[in-house]
Write a protein that holds these residues in place. Sequence first.
Motif, PDB file in Angstrom:
ATOM      1  N   ALA A  30     -11.736  -3.728  -4.992  1.00 37.35           N
ATOM      2  CA  ALA A  30     -11.678  -5.175  -4.780  1.00 37.35           C
ATOM      3  C   ALA A  30     -11.927  -5.953  -3.463  1.00 37.35           C
ATOM      4  O   ALA A  30     -12.472  -7.011  -3.364  1.00 37.35           O
ATOM      5  CB  ALA A  30     -10.215  -5.590  -5.272  1.00 37.35           C
ATOM      6  N   ALA A  31     -11.369  -5.188  -2.416  1.00 41.33           N
ATOM      7  CA  ALA A  31     -11.266  -5.885  -1.077  1.00 41.33           C
ATOM      8  C   ALA A  31     -12.815  -5.830  -0.767  1.00 41.33           C
ATOM      9  O   ALA A  31     -13.220  -6.773  -0.087  1.00 41.33           O
ATOM     10  CB  ALA A  31     -10.630  -5.007  -0.005  1.00 41.33           C
TER      11      ALA A  31
ATOM     12  N   GLN B 276      -8.230   1.165  -6.200  1.00 43.26           N
ATOM     13  CA  GLN B 276      -8.598  -0.428  -6.863  1.00 43.26           C
ATOM     14  C   GLN B 276      -8.601  -1.362  -5.956  1.00 43.26           C
ATOM     15  O   GLN B 276      -9.230  -2.192  -5.817  1.00 43.26           O
ATOM     16  CB  GLN B 276      -7.690  -0.447  -8.051  1.00 43.26           C
ATOM     17  CG  GLN B 276      -7.857   0.567  -9.170  1.00 43.26           C
ATOM     18  CD  GLN B 276      -6.900   0.408 -10.051  1.00 43.26           C
ATOM     19  OE1 GLN B 276      -6.419  -0.690 -10.559  1.00 43.26           O
ATOM     20  NE2 GLN B 276      -6.449   1.524 -10.778  1.00 43.26           N
ATOM     21  N   HIS B 277      -7.486  -1.304  -5.015  1.00 41.72           N
ATOM     22  CA  HIS B 277      -7.519  -2.356  -3.881  1.00 41.72           C
ATOM     23  C   HIS B 277      -8.578  -2.197  -3.008  1.00 41.72           C
ATOM     24  O   HIS B 277      -9.322  -3.264  -2.504  1.00 41.72           O
ATOM     25  CB  HIS B 277      -6.132  -2.333  -3.194  1.00 41.72           C
ATOM     26  CG  HIS B 277      -5.021  -2.349  -3.908  1.00 41.72           C
ATOM     27  ND1 HIS B 277      -4.616  -3.644  -4.401  1.00 41.72           N
ATOM     28  CD2 HIS B 277      -3.857  -1.579  -4.210  1.00 41.72           C
ATOM     29  CE1 HIS B 277      -3.617  -3.754  -5.177  1.00 41.72           C
ATOM     30  NE2 HIS B 277      -3.089  -2.430  -5.251  1.00 41.72           N
TER      31      HIS B 277
ATOM     32  N   GLU C 216      -4.349   3.236  -7.594  1.00 39.37           N
ATOM     33  CA  GLU C 216      -4.187   2.001  -6.963  1.00 39.37           C
ATOM     34  C   GLU C 216      -4.715   1.574  -5.407  1.00 39.37           C
ATOM     35  O   GLU C 216      -5.194   0.615  -5.360  1.00 39.37           O
ATOM     36  CB  GLU C 216      -2.743   1.493  -7.142  1.00 39.37           C
ATOM     37  CG  GLU C 216      -2.053   1.552  -8.521  1.00 39.37           C
ATOM     38  CD  GLU C 216      -0.925   0.950  -8.532  1.00 39.37           C
ATOM     39  OE1 GLU C 216      -0.332   0.195  -7.709  1.00 39.37           O
ATOM     40  OE2 GLU C 216      -0.120   1.126  -9.668  1.00 39.37           O
ATOM     41  N   ARG C 217      -4.596   2.532  -4.895  1.00 33.36           N
ATOM     42  CA  ARG C 217      -5.244   2.324  -3.430  1.00 33.36           C
ATOM     43  C   ARG C 217      -6.707   2.152  -3.494  1.00 33.36           C
ATOM     44  O   ARG C 217      -7.131   1.317  -2.785  1.00 33.36           O
ATOM     45  CB  ARG C 217      -4.981   3.482  -2.659  1.00 33.36           C
ATOM     46  CG  ARG C 217      -5.576   3.540  -1.106  1.00 33.36           C
ATOM     47  CD  ARG C 217      -5.131   4.504  -0.240  1.00 33.36           C
ATOM     48  NE  ARG C 217      -3.867   5.136  -0.203  1.00 33.36           N
ATOM     49  CZ  ARG C 217      -3.362   6.484  -0.631  1.00 33.36           C
ATOM     50  NH1 ARG C 217      -4.329   7.222  -0.912  1.00 33.36           N
ATOM     51  NH2 ARG C 217      -2.161   6.748  -0.563  1.00 33.36           N
TER      52      ARG C 217
END
Length: 140
Positions: A122-123, A118-119, A115-116
Amino acid sequence: MIDLHIRPAAADEAKTILAFWKEAAEGTSITDDVDGVARLITRDPEALILAESEGRVVGSVIAGYDGWRCSLYRLAVLPSHRRQGISTALLEAAEKRFLAVGGRRGDAMVLEANERAQHAWAAAGYHREDHWRRWVKPFV
């Protein structure tokens, strides 16, 4: 702000890069060996981009271009150096490389459970495409 140097990896750094990935990257690959890393660098000397601070590798990204697709792998930053702009600098270098060779879109491989990451993607302006699935077949 840390002193950061972005540069391509050298073939003789394969062991250093593998040790860095063990500390900073999520998951492993079938090509995670000295021969695999050296082969990548020999075939495409600009593909494996490193971030270095005070003589130490603190980040990496593989920006592979095969003449058709711009593929991004192994975006990794040492845990002690995260949230300091290193992944941003690495992606800027990768995207600059892709634009210089005529690339039109970057595709990133990101683990579902990370998840880290993925963030972070996205950023950086990337988005997930759920209509694709990766299909693989090991040859060895």
